[in-house]
Design a protein around this motif. Sequence first.
Motif, PDB file in Angstrom:
ATOM      1  N   TYR A 163      -0.484  11.194   2.661  1.00  0.00           N
ATOM      2  CA  TYR A 163      -1.050  10.182   1.757  1.00  0.00           C
ATOM      3  C   TYR A 163      -1.217  10.759   0.353  1.00  0.00           C
ATOM      4  O   TYR A 163      -0.923  10.085  -0.648  1.00  0.00           O
ATOM      5  N   PRO A 221      -5.333   7.278  10.908  1.00  0.00           N
ATOM      6  CA  PRO A 221      -5.867   7.324   9.536  1.00  0.00           C
ATOM      7  C   PRO A 221      -6.827   8.489   9.329  1.00  0.00           C
ATOM      8  O   PRO A 221      -7.667   8.788  10.179  1.00  0.00           O
ATOM      9  N   THR A 265       0.604   9.276  -3.136  1.00  0.00           N
ATOM     10  CA  THR A 265      -0.140   8.899  -4.342  1.00  0.00           C
ATOM     11  C   THR A 265       0.273   9.760  -5.529  1.00  0.00           C
ATOM     12  O   THR A 265       0.344   9.276  -6.665  1.00  0.00           O
ATOM     13  N   GLY A 322      -4.641   0.411  -2.413  1.00  0.00           N
ATOM     14  CA  GLY A 322      -5.155   1.209  -1.309  1.00  0.00           C
ATOM     15  C   GLY A 322      -6.024   0.480  -0.310  1.00  0.00           C
ATOM     16  O   GLY A 322      -6.383   1.052   0.721  1.00  0.00           O
ATOM     17  N   GLY A 330       0.844  -1.189   0.000  1.00  0.00           N
ATOM     18  CA  GLY A 330       0.000   0.000   0.000  1.00  0.00           C
ATOM     19  C   GLY A 330       0.877   1.236   0.000  1.00  0.00           C
ATOM     20  O   GLY A 330       2.098   1.173  -0.207  1.00  0.00           O
ATOM     21  N   PHE A 331       0.256   2.387   0.249  1.00  0.00           N
ATOM     22  CA  PHE A 331       1.009   3.633   0.325  1.00  0.00           C
ATOM     23  C   PHE A 331       1.487   3.924   1.747  1.00  0.00           C
ATOM     24  O   PHE A 331       2.439   4.679   1.933  1.00  0.00           O
ATOM     25  N   VAL A 332       0.829   3.351   2.754  1.00  0.00           N
ATOM     26  CA  VAL A 332       1.180   3.665   4.140  1.00  0.00           C
ATOM     27  C   VAL A 332       2.511   3.036   4.524  1.00  0.00           C
ATOM     28  O   VAL A 332       3.405   3.708   5.041  1.00  0.00           O
ATOM     29  N   ARG A 333       2.678   1.739   4.267  1.00  0.00           N
ATOM     30  CA  ARG A 333       3.904   1.034   4.650  1.00  0.00           C
ATOM     31  C   ARG A 333       4.904   1.068   3.500  1.00  0.00           C
ATOM     32  O   ARG A 333       5.174   0.059   2.853  1.00  0.00           O
ATOM     33  N   ASP A 334       5.465   2.250   3.236  1.00  0.00           N
ATOM     34  CA  ASP A 334       6.474   2.337   2.188  1.00  0.00           C
ATOM     35  C   ASP A 334       7.785   1.693   2.609  1.00  0.00           C
ATOM     36  O   ASP A 334       8.659   1.449   1.766  1.00  0.00           O
ATOM     37  N   ASN A 351      -5.288  -1.761   1.791  1.00  0.00           N
ATOM     38  CA  ASN A 351      -4.587  -2.052   3.050  1.00  0.00           C
ATOM     39  C   ASN A 351      -4.181  -0.795   3.816  1.00  0.00           C
ATOM     40  O   ASN A 351      -3.444  -0.897   4.804  1.00  0.00           O
ATOM     41  N   ASP A 352      -4.635   0.378   3.393  1.00  0.00           N
ATOM     42  CA  ASP A 352      -4.097   1.631   3.930  1.00  0.00           C
ATOM     43  C   ASP A 352      -4.897   2.218   5.085  1.00  0.00           C
ATOM     44  O   ASP A 352      -4.647   3.359   5.473  1.00  0.00           O
ATOM     45  N   MET A 372       0.124   5.836   9.976  1.00  0.00           N
ATOM     46  CA  MET A 372       1.230   6.111   9.071  1.00  0.00           C
ATOM     47  C   MET A 372       2.262   6.958   9.812  1.00  0.00           C
ATOM     48  O   MET A 372       1.906   7.931  10.491  1.00  0.00           O
TER      49      MET A 372
END
Length: 409
Positions: free
Chosen positions: A192, A183, A196, A167, A137-141, A169-170, A174
């Motif tokens: 976020y 969130p 993206t 997305g 996802g984007f959260v756990r980069d 799992n986001d 974060m």
Amino acid sequence: MVSAARIAILARRTPILFLAIVLLSIGAAGAFHVPAMAQEQPQQNRGWSLRDLLFPRRSERVEPPLDIQKAKPKPRKPRIPRAPVEPQTPIAEKAPDARIVLVVGDFMASGLAEGLDIAFADNPAVRIVARSNGSSGFVRDDFYNWPEQIKSLIETEKPAAVVVMLGSNDRQQMKVGDVREQPRSENWTKEYERRTDELGKAIATAKVPFLWVGMPAFRVPKMTSDMLAFNDIYHKAAESHGGEFVDVWDGFVDENGAFVTNGPDMNGQPVRLRADDGINVSKAGKRKLAFYTEKPLMKILGLAGPGSVAPATAPAGAPVEAPAPAAAPIVIDRTAPMLLSDPALDGGTELLGAAPPAKANPALPGEKLVIEGKAPEASPGRADDFSWPPKAEPPATAAATDTTTAITP
């Protein structure tokens, strides 16, 4: 009286007498029944026992067999009919120069890729390549950084188009700097949107047209509301970098916008679209996701349909430019509508077959009313006669109108 010594002697002799009587009985029985036993033994073929010696008899008594009740068969449970197994869609062998469609994202993107495989199964000139990571996802980069990974994937696969679905799992905290943001908080949302935007920018820098497929509704209401907010962010990121956002929301909700497990498929037939967990999609749901995606994808590939062959002028794996915007409409000079009663176009003053209108008599009451606006005088006694004092009615008229007959007694 019998003495004790005599009693003792009798007690010692009694067993001997009893044994002698038994032996005599056995001997007598053997003398009388030996021939009968000799005849029975060959017939019965059974072994000898002490019972046969003491109580011999010609035949054994046979007891009738007991009626054995047959066990009643247990009622079988009705078999639940299994759903018919859907036949596997045969996939045509892809050409060596087939154009590649790269599908990236999380586990939802994996299902979308399966649906696109079925949609383009008959087209040997289009090959679907799935490069998804189910837990990303984007959260756990720190686990998987999509803006960085997409560059190497595009360089390796050289796709003609990229499809993004990411997305689901986001919905988690974060890390922004040294703080873990909740969130959809203000700082969480800003970070976020930045991440993206980086993904859209990375794809646009590679000069590859791309589609960004939005998230569907989920069973948990809070998750559904979060997906609506995420879709707005994805829409903005896609369009700001020349991509196109594909909205699939209406395909997985009812007329009231609520989550549904069963619904119409791409042909309008009622099917099961979602799994029991309310998150994953079924095979029919995957095909429906692909149904929403294949139309804009065919525009990018320049195809008339999923089964049509890509243009031969496009080399294998070459980037395809997005379709040019529609040209401005041509301004057409339009003339005013022509009236049928307008004779000025041919220079005449009258229509064919026209006759001069008859001249009206200005002395007629109707003409005076139309031209001069004078109404004719009301007759005396009529409802519209408002003269005062009332006019006297002519005698002839009164006599003519008086039809009363006198009744004589």
